[in-house]
Design a protein around this motif. Structure first.
Motif, PDB file in Angstrom:
ATOM      1  N   ALA A 105       4.941  10.265 -71.087  1.00  0.00           N
ATOM      2  CA  ALA A 105       7.048  10.077 -70.657  1.00  0.00           C
ATOM      3  C   ALA A 105       7.790  10.591 -71.019  1.00  0.00           C
ATOM      4  O   ALA A 105       8.506  10.265 -69.559  1.00  0.00           O
ATOM      5  CB  ALA A 105       6.715   8.495 -71.494  1.00  0.00           C
ATOM      6  N   HIS A 106       8.559  11.905 -70.934  1.00  0.00           N
ATOM      7  CA  HIS A 106       9.284  12.523 -71.256  1.00  0.00           C
ATOM      8  C   HIS A 106       8.614  14.373 -70.630  1.00  0.00           C
ATOM      9  O   HIS A 106       9.357  15.091 -70.944  1.00  0.00           O
ATOM     10  CB  HIS A 106       9.506  12.395 -72.800  1.00  0.00           C
ATOM     11  CG  HIS A 106      10.300  11.288 -73.381  1.00  0.00           C
ATOM     12  ND1 HIS A 106       9.701  10.102 -74.224  1.00  0.00           N
ATOM     13  CD2 HIS A 106      11.814  10.771 -72.738  1.00  0.00           C
ATOM     14  CE1 HIS A 106      10.166   9.746 -74.364  1.00  0.00           C
ATOM     15  NE2 HIS A 106      11.405  10.523 -73.193  1.00  0.00           N
ATOM     16  N   ARG A 107       7.624  14.529 -70.165  1.00  0.00           N
ATOM     17  CA  ARG A 107       7.359  15.387 -69.483  1.00  0.00           C
ATOM     18  C   ARG A 107       8.202  15.531 -68.339  1.00  0.00           C
ATOM     19  O   ARG A 107       8.557  15.550 -67.279  1.00  0.00           O
ATOM     20  CB  ARG A 107       5.834  14.948 -68.392  1.00  0.00           C
ATOM     21  CG  ARG A 107       5.282  16.563 -67.736  1.00  0.00           C
ATOM     22  CD  ARG A 107       3.801  15.842 -66.849  1.00  0.00           C
ATOM     23  NE  ARG A 107       2.423  15.443 -67.813  1.00  0.00           N
ATOM     24  CZ  ARG A 107       2.113  16.702 -68.312  1.00  0.00           C
ATOM     25  NH1 ARG A 107       2.273  17.917 -67.753  1.00  0.00           N
ATOM     26  NH2 ARG A 107       1.469  16.195 -68.353  1.00  0.00           N
ATOM     27  N   PRO A 108       8.455  16.859 -68.579  1.00  0.00           N
ATOM     28  CA  PRO A 108       9.917  17.501 -68.217  1.00  0.00           C
ATOM     29  C   PRO A 108       9.517  18.435 -66.689  1.00  0.00           C
ATOM     30  O   PRO A 108       8.003  18.658 -66.307  1.00  0.00           O
ATOM     31  CB  PRO A 108       9.674  18.956 -68.120  1.00  0.00           C
ATOM     32  CG  PRO A 108       8.758  18.998 -69.003  1.00  0.00           C
ATOM     33  CD  PRO A 108       7.746  18.149 -69.612  1.00  0.00           C
ATOM     34  N   PRO A 109       9.670  17.596 -65.258  1.00  0.00           N
ATOM     35  CA  PRO A 109       9.369  17.580 -63.949  1.00  0.00           C
ATOM     36  C   PRO A 109       9.792  19.297 -63.611  1.00  0.00           C
ATOM     37  O   PRO A 109      10.372  20.267 -64.266  1.00  0.00           O
ATOM     38  CB  PRO A 109      10.435  17.231 -63.234  1.00  0.00           C
ATOM     39  CG  PRO A 109      12.356  17.097 -64.365  1.00  0.00           C
ATOM     40  CD  PRO A 109      11.341  17.094 -65.040  1.00  0.00           C
ATOM     41  N   GLU A 110       9.287  19.188 -62.037  1.00  0.00           N
ATOM     42  CA  GLU A 110       9.164  20.597 -61.797  1.00  0.00           C
ATOM     43  C   GLU A 110      10.807  21.004 -61.862  1.00  0.00           C
ATOM     44  O   GLU A 110      11.231  20.908 -61.426  1.00  0.00           O
ATOM     45  CB  GLU A 110       8.026  20.230 -60.156  1.00  0.00           C
ATOM     46  CG  GLU A 110       7.920  21.684 -59.893  1.00  0.00           C
ATOM     47  CD  GLU A 110       6.791  22.865 -60.737  1.00  0.00           C
ATOM     48  OE1 GLU A 110       6.515  23.449 -60.184  1.00  0.00           O
ATOM     49  OE2 GLU A 110       5.850  21.900 -61.055  1.00  0.00           O
ATOM     50  N   GLY A 111       9.966  22.820 -62.153  1.00  0.00           N
ATOM     51  CA  GLY A 111      11.263  23.370 -62.450  1.00  0.00           C
ATOM     52  C   GLY A 111      12.902  23.242 -63.430  1.00  0.00           C
ATOM     53  O   GLY A 111      13.684  23.940 -63.346  1.00  0.00           O
ATOM     54  N   TYR A 112      12.333  21.786 -64.567  1.00  0.00           N
ATOM     55  CA  TYR A 112      13.030  21.397 -65.273  1.00  0.00           C
ATOM     56  C   TYR A 112      13.079  22.938 -66.536  1.00  0.00           C
ATOM     57  O   TYR A 112      14.125  22.951 -67.335  1.00  0.00           O
ATOM     58  CB  TYR A 112      12.600  20.377 -66.082  1.00  0.00           C
ATOM     59  CG  TYR A 112      12.731  20.172 -67.220  1.00  0.00           C
ATOM     60  CD1 TYR A 112      14.031  19.149 -66.864  1.00  0.00           C
ATOM     61  CD2 TYR A 112      13.464  20.041 -68.467  1.00  0.00           C
ATOM     62  CE1 TYR A 112      14.824  18.712 -67.693  1.00  0.00           C
ATOM     63  CE2 TYR A 112      13.304  19.390 -69.438  1.00  0.00           C
ATOM     64  CZ  TYR A 112      14.863  18.611 -68.985  1.00  0.00           C
ATOM     65  OH  TYR A 112      15.763  17.837 -70.053  1.00  0.00           O
TER      66      TYR A 112
ATOM     67  N   TYR B 289       6.635  16.361 -75.791  1.00  0.00           N
ATOM     68  CA  TYR B 289       6.334  15.613 -75.641  1.00  0.00           C
ATOM     69  C   TYR B 289       6.242  14.749 -77.648  1.00  0.00           C
ATOM     70  O   TYR B 289       5.200  14.247 -77.698  1.00  0.00           O
ATOM     71  CB  TYR B 289       4.704  15.558 -76.230  1.00  0.00           C
ATOM     72  CG  TYR B 289       3.797  15.048 -75.710  1.00  0.00           C
ATOM     73  CD1 TYR B 289       3.026  13.876 -74.955  1.00  0.00           C
ATOM     74  CD2 TYR B 289       2.585  14.763 -76.742  1.00  0.00           C
ATOM     75  CE1 TYR B 289       2.492  12.920 -75.185  1.00  0.00           C
ATOM     76  CE2 TYR B 289       1.399  14.232 -77.100  1.00  0.00           C
ATOM     77  CZ  TYR B 289       1.506  12.633 -75.807  1.00  0.00           C
ATOM     78  OH  TYR B 289       0.210  11.757 -75.656  1.00  0.00           O
ATOM     79  N   HIS B 290       6.599  15.707 -78.237  1.00  0.00           N
ATOM     80  CA  HIS B 290       6.765  15.251 -79.511  1.00  0.00           C
ATOM     81  C   HIS B 290       7.948  14.118 -79.529  1.00  0.00           C
ATOM     82  O   HIS B 290       7.571  12.826 -80.408  1.00  0.00           O
ATOM     83  CB  HIS B 290       7.891  15.872 -80.405  1.00  0.00           C
ATOM     84  CG  HIS B 290       8.264  15.578 -81.198  1.00  0.00           C
ATOM     85  ND1 HIS B 290       7.004  14.879 -83.003  1.00  0.00           N
ATOM     86  CD2 HIS B 290       9.518  15.443 -82.289  1.00  0.00           C
ATOM     87  CE1 HIS B 290       8.079  14.920 -83.980  1.00  0.00           C
ATOM     88  NE2 HIS B 290       9.682  14.849 -83.226  1.00  0.00           N
ATOM     89  N   LEU B 291       8.708  13.924 -78.871  1.00  0.00           N
ATOM     90  CA  LEU B 291       9.498  12.423 -77.921  1.00  0.00           C
ATOM     91  C   LEU B 291       8.965  11.314 -77.675  1.00  0.00           C
ATOM     92  O   LEU B 291       8.718  10.476 -78.303  1.00  0.00           O
ATOM     93  CB  LEU B 291      10.466  12.117 -77.067  1.00  0.00           C
ATOM     94  CG  LEU B 291      11.323  13.612 -77.380  1.00  0.00           C
ATOM     95  CD1 LEU B 291      12.136  13.439 -76.428  1.00  0.00           C
ATOM     96  CD2 LEU B 291      11.766  14.021 -78.915  1.00  0.00           C
ATOM     97  N   ASP B 292       7.655  11.470 -77.225  1.00  0.00           N
ATOM     98  CA  ASP B 292       7.003   9.986 -76.697  1.00  0.00           C
ATOM     99  C   ASP B 292       5.625   9.934 -78.126  1.00  0.00           C
ATOM    100  O   ASP B 292       5.685   8.980 -78.500  1.00  0.00           O
ATOM    101  CB  ASP B 292       5.260  10.204 -75.924  1.00  0.00           C
ATOM    102  CG  ASP B 292       6.315  11.181 -74.444  1.00  0.00           C
ATOM    103  OD1 ASP B 292       6.944   9.758 -73.486  1.00  0.00           O
ATOM    104  OD2 ASP B 292       6.246  11.734 -73.411  1.00  0.00           O
TER     105      ASP B 292
END
Length: 357
Positions: A88-95, A104-107
């Motif tokens: 769910a906390h996957r960084p968007p493109e260019g992030y 992913y640790h947050l998920d």
């Protein structure tokens, strides 16, 4: 586990999301295979060590994808629960150029909320070398955090440390909190009693929303779980775990912890530079029930593991790589070192492949 620790229902968890190998610059993998196989071999060793010394602990892998064989079977034999969870906390493109997978640790923290007891979050490059009882007891009812001096972890003279501080300071100021007395913690190992799970998640969500807003404005987002956790921890009591878990740096210019007695007295060894070397050598023994990994005495286990992982005695491969790295550090600029990284990567891959046969 002794009665006091086991009665608290200790769950030890790792988080792993498959992402492009560029997101994990410390893992180079063997030639001709996916980089994430490197992590699965590390997990086999890490979970094996946890099970060896903590037979009653609940072991969980929070991950985005099913594990291929033989890794799935090996973790199943260790009693590791595989918990498939979306990123769910996957960084968007260019992030983020690197370390986006660490978010992913947050998920994983969210996935384990509500299980009760105490949750210890660790990583595939962390080896357990004795029971967790004393570590868990030392944390008490606070949140345990691995503490390191960022001045040690950063490359001498690098501007990355300065940028890291500036980014964290910006987060805290924009969220309405000053930073003068703020401690910085390493993001590898945390101990979270259930009572503090919700307060941590509330603060993580605030920081995540701010990070997405900054990204939409074209500004730098917070690209490591450390950024979020360092903010979240300000809302809870914190116990530093330096007497139980430390980074043991084995790569060039980062060998700030070399005292053998100190290393052997720890509970968890964090070895980020041994993903491709030491942990790959240990893998065969970790999955063999008849090897020293499972049959040796506590002292023999730590002695052999320390030598294999270059923690207490450097292997010839690590010594050669460090010698080359030291020479490069002395005669080149930081920009030139970045350009030479593919060459160093290939050297590590060749060294790992030579030991795999």
């Amino acid at each position: 586990m002794n009665a006091s620790s086991s009665s608290r229902n200790v769950t030890v968890a790792m988080a792993f999301a498959r992402m492009p190998s560029a997101q994990s610059p410390y893992a180079r993998g063997r030639l001709g295979e996916p980089t994430y196989y490197t992590y699965y071999r590390c997990m086999a060793s890490a979970y094996g060590s946890l099970r060896r010394w903590n037979p009653d602990a609940d072991l969980v892998l929070v991950t985005t994808d099913a594990l291929p064989e033989p890794f799935h079977g090996q973790l199943a034999r260790l009693g590791v629960e595989i918990l498939l969870t979306p990123f769910a906390h996957r960084p968007p493109e260019g992030y983020a150029k690197v370390w986006g997978c660490s978010l992913y640790h947050l998920d994983a923290m969210e996935a384990l909320r509500g299980r009760g007891g105490v949750h210890l979050f660790t990583e595939p490059d962390v080896l357990c070398v004795r029971p967790l009882d004393d570590l868990i007891a030392s944390v008490g009812d606070a949140v345990g955090a691995q503490a390191e001096r960022l001045e040690d972890l950063a490359k001498p003279g690098s501007k990355k440390l300065e940028g890291y501080w500036e980014l964290c300071s910006a987060m805290h100021v924009e969220l309405g909190e000053q930073t003068a007395d703020h401690e910085m913690f390493n993001g590898s190992v945390y101990v979270v009693p259930e009572r503090w799970a919700s307060p941590l998640h509330e603060r993580i969500d605030k920081a995540w929303q701010l990070s997405m807003t900054r990204h939409d404005r074209g500004e730098q987002g917070f690209f490591q779980d450390e950024h979020f956790m360092n903010y979240a921890l300000r809302g809870t009591p914190v116990t530093e775990m330096s007497s139980h878990v430390r980074v043991i740096p084995t790569a060039p210019y980062r060998r700030f912890l070399t005292d053998r007695d100190t290393i052997l007295g720890l509970t968890l060894w964090n070895l980020p530079f041994e993903k491709d070397l030491g942990f790959q050598r240990m893998y065969r023994d970790a999955v063999d029930p008849g090897s020293w990994f499972w049959t040796s005495s506590p002292e023999e286990f730590r002695r052999r593991a320390g030598a294999m992982l270059s923690a207490t005695r450097r292997t010839p491969q690590r010594a050669l790589l460090n010698f080359c790295g030291d020479v490069v550090e002395k005669v080149t600029t930081e920009r030139m070192q970045m350009r030479m990284r593919p060459l160093y990567t290939r050297m590590v891959q060749i060294a790992a492949s030579m030991r795999s046969h």
